[in-house]
Motif scaffolding. Sequence first.
Motif, PDB file in Angstrom:
ATOM      1  N   GLU A 129       0.812  -1.217   0.000  1.00 14.30           N
ATOM      2  CA  GLU A 129       0.000   0.000   0.000  1.00 14.30           C
ATOM      3  C   GLU A 129       0.842   1.261   0.000  1.00 14.30           C
ATOM      4  N   HIS A 173      -9.174  12.696  13.582  1.00 11.15           N
ATOM      5  CA  HIS A 173      -8.429  11.756  12.731  1.00 11.15           C
ATOM      6  C   HIS A 173      -9.331  10.588  12.358  1.00 11.15           C
ATOM      7  N   ASP A 174      -9.275  10.170  11.108  1.00  6.38           N
ATOM      8  CA  ASP A 174     -10.035   8.998  10.677  1.00  6.38           C
ATOM      9  C   ASP A 174      -9.641   7.801  11.543  1.00  6.38           C
ATOM     10  N   LEU A 175     -10.628   7.160  12.155  1.00  9.44           N
ATOM     11  CA  LEU A 175     -10.343   6.092  13.103  1.00  9.44           C
ATOM     12  C   LEU A 175      -9.705   4.887  12.421  1.00  9.44           C
ATOM     13  N   ASP A 176     -10.230   4.492  11.293  1.00  8.61           N
ATOM     14  CA  ASP A 176      -9.673   3.328  10.603  1.00  8.61           C
ATOM     15  C   ASP A 176      -8.215   3.559  10.220  1.00  8.61           C
ATOM     16  N   LYS A 177      -7.912   4.759   9.751  1.00  7.27           N
ATOM     17  CA  LYS A 177      -6.528   5.068   9.403  1.00  7.27           C
ATOM     18  C   LYS A 177      -5.648   5.077  10.652  1.00  7.27           C
ATOM     19  N   HIS A 231      -1.067   6.787   6.153  1.00  7.74           N
ATOM     20  CA  HIS A 231      -2.338   6.748   6.874  1.00  7.74           C
ATOM     21  C   HIS A 231      -2.456   7.861   7.919  1.00  7.74           C
ATOM     22  N   LEU A 287      -6.069   3.402  13.448  1.00  3.12           N
ATOM     23  CA  LEU A 287      -5.849   2.034  13.915  1.00  3.12           C
ATOM     24  C   LEU A 287      -4.914   1.270  12.987  1.00  3.12           C
ATOM     25  N   ARG A 288      -4.946   1.611  11.703  1.00  3.24           N
ATOM     26  CA  ARG A 288      -4.012   0.993  10.768  1.00  3.24           C
ATOM     27  C   ARG A 288      -2.582   1.402  11.104  1.00  3.24           C
ATOM     28  N   ARG A 300      -1.530  -0.727  13.983  1.00  2.00           N
ATOM     29  CA  ARG A 300      -1.278  -2.120  13.583  1.00  2.00           C
ATOM     30  C   ARG A 300       0.074  -2.232  12.875  1.00  2.00           C
ATOM     31  N   TYR A 329      -1.925   9.205  16.908  1.00  4.57           N
ATOM     32  CA  TYR A 329      -1.627   7.827  16.511  1.00  4.57           C
ATOM     33  C   TYR A 329      -0.147   7.647  16.187  1.00  4.57           C
TER      34      TYR A 329
END
Length: 326
Positions: free
Chosen positions: A67, A139-143, A129, A145-146, A149, A194
């Motif tokens: 990615e 902040h976008d949560l999915d980004k 991200h 958390l990525r 990870r 993050y």
Amino acid sequence: METTQQETGPARQATASAPAAAQPLTGKTALVAGATRGAGRAMAVELGRAGATVYVTGRTTRERASEVGRSTETIEGTAELVDAAGGTGIAVPTDHLEPAQVEALVGRIGRERGRLDILVNDIWGGDLHVEWDKKMWEHDLDKGLRVLRLGIETHIVTSRYALPLLIKNPGGLVVEVTDGTAEYNGSHYRKPFYYDLAKAAPLRMTHGLAEEVEEYGCTAVCLTPGWLRSEAMLDTYFKVTEENWRAGCEQNPHFAISETPAFVGRALVALAADPDVARHNGASLSSGGLAKEYGFTDVDGSAPDAWRYLTEVDQESDTADVTGYR
């Protein structure tokens, strides 16, 4: 921490000629997890220059890009640079968020080499991200958390499967790679939320791993480069090459303290070749700080101490004076 030009630019830094010396890591086996580009690539190459067999992993191969999208920086390219430096490079495509892939990787190292002497957890790839100007709740949560990870979970998964092989022999070295020293990160918010958390976690992971591997005669440290002139930093952020990198100081004068990826690679080799490395167990270390202790330099003969500079110099100033810092 590329196109063909980039692989012979920053990648060439990693293979730039150093003074001829014996290969102190001959017979050693290393795993550099996250060795596609930047610091990871340079650390793999410098380990190879010191004589090690180096397994290099990442998600970008000549057949498939991750990615991150930098399709010409590949693990095969890194392995070839390790070979050219005098070591043995072995590229193994690995997604370190997939436990089965990491388990298979370590199993292969065990079958082929019978040991693992150096584990470098350098997996990242989270920059794309990060929403740099956002508050935590914006902040976008999915980004977000990525980011966690990629910067934390990957390191945990890799250590979970690699450490049982590493601790079989006294003298093993675990290196958590992050951005920033404990001193600097402890007093500075590496915003946004993050990113700060992702770069603080390896420091704490090192603390725990140091406690757990010590009884096996092994050592865990956290290592950070300074302001890294990685491939992306040069061509994406500053739009310069290694040859004219100082032109980037027109955008940010403090870029004058930056260093090549080879510098942190040489720091790693100094640690791995030190028979008394256990004295650093649990420590937060930097390329600049270790250069003072071990006497190595960057490829231009300087020894930039970026984290001391960033702590002591006014970064809001539009002038920069690196005198005494490199």
